[in-house]
Design a protein around this motif. Structure first.
Motif, short mmCIF file in Angstrom:
data_model
loop_
_atom_site.label_atom_id
_atom_site.label_comp_id
_atom_site.label_asym_id
_atom_site.label_seq_id
_atom_site.Cartn_x
_atom_site.Cartn_y
_atom_site.Cartn_z
N LEU A 239 10.14 13.02 -31.89
CA LEU A 239 8.81 12.44 -32.06
C LEU A 239 7.87 13.41 -32.79
O LEU A 239 7.13 13.01 -33.69
CB LEU A 239 8.23 12.08 -30.69
CG LEU A 239 8.90 10.93 -29.94
CD1 LEU A 239 8.49 10.93 -28.48
CD2 LEU A 239 8.54 9.59 -30.58
N VAL A 240 7.91 14.67 -32.41
CA VAL A 240 7.03 15.66 -33.03
C VAL A 240 7.41 15.87 -34.50
O VAL A 240 6.54 15.98 -35.37
CB VAL A 240 7.09 16.98 -32.24
CG1 VAL A 240 6.36 18.10 -32.99
CG2 VAL A 240 6.48 16.80 -30.86
N ALA A 241 8.71 15.92 -34.79
CA ALA A 241 9.15 16.10 -36.18
C ALA A 241 8.74 14.92 -37.05
O ALA A 241 8.31 15.09 -38.19
CB ALA A 241 10.66 16.30 -36.23
N ALA A 242 8.87 13.71 -36.51
CA ALA A 242 8.44 12.53 -37.26
C ALA A 242 6.93 12.55 -37.49
O ALA A 242 6.45 12.25 -38.58
CB ALA A 242 8.85 11.26 -36.52
N ALA A 243 6.19 12.91 -36.46
CA ALA A 243 4.73 12.98 -36.59
C ALA A 243 4.31 14.01 -37.63
O ALA A 243 3.36 13.79 -38.38
CB ALA A 243 4.11 13.32 -35.23
N ALA A 244 5.04 15.11 -37.70
CA ALA A 244 4.66 16.20 -38.60
C ALA A 244 4.78 15.83 -40.07
O ALA A 244 4.16 16.48 -40.92
CB ALA A 244 5.52 17.44 -38.32
#
Length: 248
Positions: free
Chosen positions: A130-135
């Motif tokens: 989720l964090v990688a996609a958000a970034a």
């Protein structure tokens, strides 16, 4: 206690806008990317249909279906072969592209040619993904896990917004009901909207899926009924194919 930023109530993806009070927007396309020619044929046909209906369109297909029931099932064309096809579709037809990501290291590369990164339902609580996609800064569509209650998705959305990306969508795709069966609780749609603050999508095709170790199937007759019943939801998602019995 830290309070994460609220998601944007309206998410723009190219010329397409998602919002719980906005007109219908369609996310559609084949489940898995089969070939360049098939993809271009499908996106052309869907763009024509959406144009006639006057609705927004985001084209969805997966370069890798990593959670197939059988290890022998067709998974798609793979990341390397898919990226130039996605880029060609966007450039030639001007239609935003949505595709799944399964691993954090895929996100940055996929974001170069896709407008929306989709988090599969089975992976919706995976923080690193989720964090990688958000970034990437791209819009993120998180499919609600079949094992989660609608109010559980508030924490999932907070992981995305807490990583600095407020452009997040949430998709309802049914809940596990005993063995090999999903049901769609239409009460979940307004609960998700209130609880997350994000635009909500209803996946009319996966909601009638019958997953299982003996082969995943579905009840096609329930698609129209489910889409109609989701009247409070202004966006629909679905898997489309020119011949569903030959779909891979």
């Amino acid at each position: 206690m830290r309070v994460e930023p609220a998601p944007n109530p309206v998410v723009s993806v190219g010329a397409v806008r998602f919002g719980n009070t906005l007109p219908l927007t369609l996310i559609a396309g084949p489940c898995a990317l089969e070939s360049r020619d098939h993809a271009l044929e499908m996106v052309s046909a869907l763009k024509e249909i959406a144009g006639k209906l006057g609705i927004g369109l985001v084209y969805k297909t997966s370069f890798d279906k990593a959670n197939r029931t059988s290890g022998k099932s067709h998974r798609g064309m793979g990341l390397e072969r898919a990226l130039p096809i996605f880029a060609e579709m966007r450039e030639k037809f001007g239609v935003p592209v949505l595709t799944d990501v399964h691993e954090a290291q895929q996100c940055a590369r996929v974001a170069q040619v896709a407008d929306v990164l989709q988090i599969p339902a089975f992976l919706c609580r995976q923080t690193d993904l989720l964090v990688a996609a958000a970034a990437t800064g791209r819009a993120v569509n998180v499919k609600k896990g079949q094992f989660l209650a609608p109010w559980d998705m508030a924490n999932v959305v907070a992981k995305v917004t807490g990583a600095g990306n407020r452009n997040v969508l949430v998709t309802e795709r049914g809940a596990s009901f005993g063995y090999n069966t999903l049901v769609s609780d239409m009460r979940a749609l307004p609960i998700l909207a209130r609880g997350t603050g994000a635009p909500i999508i209803f996946d009319a095709t996966h909601s009638v899926q019958q997953p299982g170790g003996q082969g995943t199937s579905g009840r096609r007759a329930g698609i129209r009924a489910g889409a109609s019943a989701g009247g409070s939801c202004r966006r629909r998602g679905g898997r489309l194919h020119r011949n569903t019995r030959q779909s891979r």
